[in-house]
Design a protein around this motif. Structure first.
Motif, PDB file in Angstrom:
ATOM      1  N   SER A 254      -5.570   5.865   4.629  1.00 14.66           N
ATOM      2  CA  SER A 254      -6.611   6.735   5.183  1.00 14.66           C
ATOM      3  C   SER A 254      -6.853   6.542   6.878  1.00 14.66           C
ATOM      4  O   SER A 254      -6.688   4.889   7.624  1.00 14.66           O
ATOM      5  CB  SER A 254      -7.946   7.429   4.915  1.00 14.66           C
ATOM      6  OG  SER A 254      -8.780   6.752   5.224  1.00 14.66           O
TER       7      SER A 254
ATOM      8  N   ALA B 238      -7.307   0.721   0.544  1.00  9.04           N
ATOM      9  CA  ALA B 238      -7.913   0.641   0.024  1.00  9.04           C
ATOM     10  C   ALA B 238      -6.657   1.056  -1.368  1.00  9.04           C
ATOM     11  O   ALA B 238      -6.397   1.941  -1.579  1.00  9.04           O
ATOM     12  CB  ALA B 238      -9.264   1.164  -0.880  1.00  9.04           C
ATOM     13  N   LYS B 239      -6.950  -0.318  -2.487  1.00  6.34           N
ATOM     14  CA  LYS B 239      -5.188   0.079  -3.244  1.00  6.34           C
ATOM     15  C   LYS B 239      -6.594   0.379  -4.870  1.00  6.34           C
ATOM     16  O   LYS B 239      -7.298   0.009  -4.941  1.00  6.34           O
ATOM     17  CB  LYS B 239      -5.076  -0.821  -4.062  1.00  6.34           C
ATOM     18  CG  LYS B 239      -3.918  -2.041  -3.177  1.00  6.34           C
ATOM     19  CD  LYS B 239      -2.904  -1.598  -2.804  1.00  6.34           C
ATOM     20  CE  LYS B 239      -2.108  -1.920  -4.270  1.00  6.34           C
ATOM     21  NZ  LYS B 239      -0.793  -1.128  -4.133  1.00  6.34           N
ATOM     22  N   ALA B 240      -5.869   1.734  -5.192  1.00  3.92           N
ATOM     23  CA  ALA B 240      -5.806   2.600  -5.775  1.00  3.92           C
ATOM     24  C   ALA B 240      -6.041   1.403  -7.193  1.00  3.92           C
ATOM     25  O   ALA B 240      -4.247   0.841  -7.641  1.00  3.92           O
ATOM     26  CB  ALA B 240      -5.682   3.598  -6.926  1.00  3.92           C
ATOM     27  N   PRO B 241      -7.108   1.494  -8.356  1.00  5.05           N
ATOM     28  CA  PRO B 241      -6.533   1.151  -9.433  1.00  5.05           C
ATOM     29  C   PRO B 241      -5.242   1.063 -10.121  1.00  5.05           C
ATOM     30  O   PRO B 241      -5.358   2.656 -10.319  1.00  5.05           O
ATOM     31  CB  PRO B 241      -8.054   0.729 -10.298  1.00  5.05           C
ATOM     32  CG  PRO B 241      -9.055   2.228  -9.384  1.00  5.05           C
ATOM     33  CD  PRO B 241      -8.192   2.134  -8.406  1.00  5.05           C
TER      34      PRO B 241
ATOM     35  N   ALA C 276      -8.606  -4.514   0.335  1.00  2.00           N
ATOM     36  CA  ALA C 276      -9.548  -3.067   0.860  1.00  2.00           C
ATOM     37  C   ALA C 276      -9.023  -3.906   2.849  1.00  2.00           C
ATOM     38  O   ALA C 276     -10.110  -4.859   2.783  1.00  2.00           O
ATOM     39  CB  ALA C 276     -10.465  -2.995   0.660  1.00  2.00           C
TER      40      ALA C 276
ATOM     41  N   THR D  96      -0.705   7.087  -0.371  1.00  4.38           N
ATOM     42  CA  THR D  96      -2.361   7.914  -1.172  1.00  4.38           C
ATOM     43  C   THR D  96      -3.400   6.615  -0.931  1.00  4.38           C
ATOM     44  O   THR D  96      -4.812   6.750  -0.712  1.00  4.38           O
ATOM     45  CB  THR D  96      -2.308   8.441  -2.201  1.00  4.38           C
ATOM     46  OG1 THR D  96      -1.681   6.591  -3.136  1.00  4.38           O
ATOM     47  CG2 THR D  96      -0.991   9.058  -2.428  1.00  4.38           C
ATOM     48  N   ASP D  97      -2.734   5.456  -0.551  1.00  8.71           N
ATOM     49  CA  ASP D  97      -3.761   4.380  -0.405  1.00  8.71           C
ATOM     50  C   ASP D  97      -4.628   3.663   1.299  1.00  8.71           C
ATOM     51  O   ASP D  97      -5.119   3.338   0.929  1.00  8.71           O
ATOM     52  CB  ASP D  97      -3.513   2.988  -0.838  1.00  8.71           C
ATOM     53  CG  ASP D  97      -2.685   2.725  -2.288  1.00  8.71           C
ATOM     54  OD1 ASP D  97      -3.559   3.588  -2.993  1.00  8.71           O
ATOM     55  OD2 ASP D  97      -1.640   2.157  -2.290  1.00  8.71           O
TER      56      ASP D  97
ATOM     57  N   PHE E 185       0.910  -0.537  -0.134  1.00  7.10           N
ATOM     58  CA  PHE E 185       0.134   0.205   0.008  1.00  7.10           C
ATOM     59  C   PHE E 185       1.247   0.970   0.475  1.00  7.10           C
ATOM     60  O   PHE E 185       1.573   1.604   0.484  1.00  7.10           O
ATOM     61  CB  PHE E 185      -0.941  -0.253   0.986  1.00  7.10           C
ATOM     62  CG  PHE E 185      -2.106  -0.756   1.181  1.00  7.10           C
ATOM     63  CD1 PHE E 185      -2.858  -0.685   0.734  1.00  7.10           C
ATOM     64  CD2 PHE E 185      -1.968  -2.347   1.663  1.00  7.10           C
ATOM     65  CE1 PHE E 185      -4.296  -1.516   0.873  1.00  7.10           C
ATOM     66  CE2 PHE E 185      -3.113  -2.812   1.771  1.00  7.10           C
ATOM     67  CZ  PHE E 185      -4.073  -2.853   1.256  1.00  7.10           C
TER      68      PHE E 185
ATOM     69  N   GLU F  33      -4.291   2.957 -13.513  1.00  6.27           N
ATOM     70  CA  GLU F  33      -4.181   2.960 -14.774  1.00  6.27           C
ATOM     71  C   GLU F  33      -3.688   2.491 -15.691  1.00  6.27           C
ATOM     72  O   GLU F  33      -2.002   3.531 -15.272  1.00  6.27           O
ATOM     73  CB  GLU F  33      -4.544   4.393 -14.675  1.00  6.27           C
ATOM     74  CG  GLU F  33      -5.789   5.103 -13.346  1.00  6.27           C
ATOM     75  CD  GLU F  33      -5.458   6.860 -13.540  1.00  6.27           C
ATOM     76  OE1 GLU F  33      -5.778   7.128 -14.475  1.00  6.27           O
ATOM     77  OE2 GLU F  33      -6.532   6.899 -12.902  1.00  6.27           O
TER      78      GLU F  33
END
Length: 156
Positions: A64, A77-80, A99, A61-62, A58, A82
């Motif tokens: 909080s 939560a892992k951002a997808p 997540a 930014t993933d 992680f 791109e």
């Protein structure tokens, strides 16, 4: 697991609602305890603590961190990704990237002072600062008697 009825205690106590809620949460259904992600709680000083959560994979930014009403909530939560080219195929995924939400109940007067991510571990620093009004204090016993203050009667 045994279930206890705490309703008689609710009728005869004032201000212990949070304690009873914690007991109710702890006596929940067996097997519902969270195991992901693993964490450590350490004492780093007399009034200082640190929670270390294993969040390998992680990024900052993933993750909080939020505190509200004596509860510390850490979410990840892992951002997808791109623009992933799809050139690689995962044959075995042993590093979990699902997540999560991990909650910690904080004692009164415990504040989060900071957090940092280092070597796959999220470190959250906590300190317990008891306000002066809540600290115990010595009351000197004087040799003289107490002064009696008379209250004037209201004129009718």
């Amino acid at each position: 697991m045994r279930q206890y009825d705490l309703s008689p205690l609710y009728r005869s106590t004032v201000g212990f609602d949070r304690l009873f809620t914690l007991i109710d949460q702890m006596s929940g259904v067996e097997g519902t305890s969270q195991s992901y992600p693993p964490y450590n709680i350490e004492r780093t000083g007399e009034t200082a603590y640190r929670i270390s959560v294993a969040v390998a994979g992680f990024a900052e930014t993933d993750l909080s961190i939020e505190t509200r009403e004596n509860t510390l909530v850490i979410r990840g939560a892992k951002a997808p990704v791109e623009g992933s080219s799809g050139k690689t195929e995962v044959l075995y995924q042993g590093i979990a990237a699902r997540a999560f939400e991990r909650r910690f109940q904080l004692a009164d007067h415990v504040q989060v002072t900071g957090a940092h991510l280092e070597h796959g571990l999220l470190h959250v620093a906590l300190v317990r600062e008891i306000p002066e009004a809540a600290k115990p204090r010595q009351i000197p016993i004087g040799a003289q008697g107490l002064k009696v203050v008379e209250v004037p009667k209201a004129a009718a």
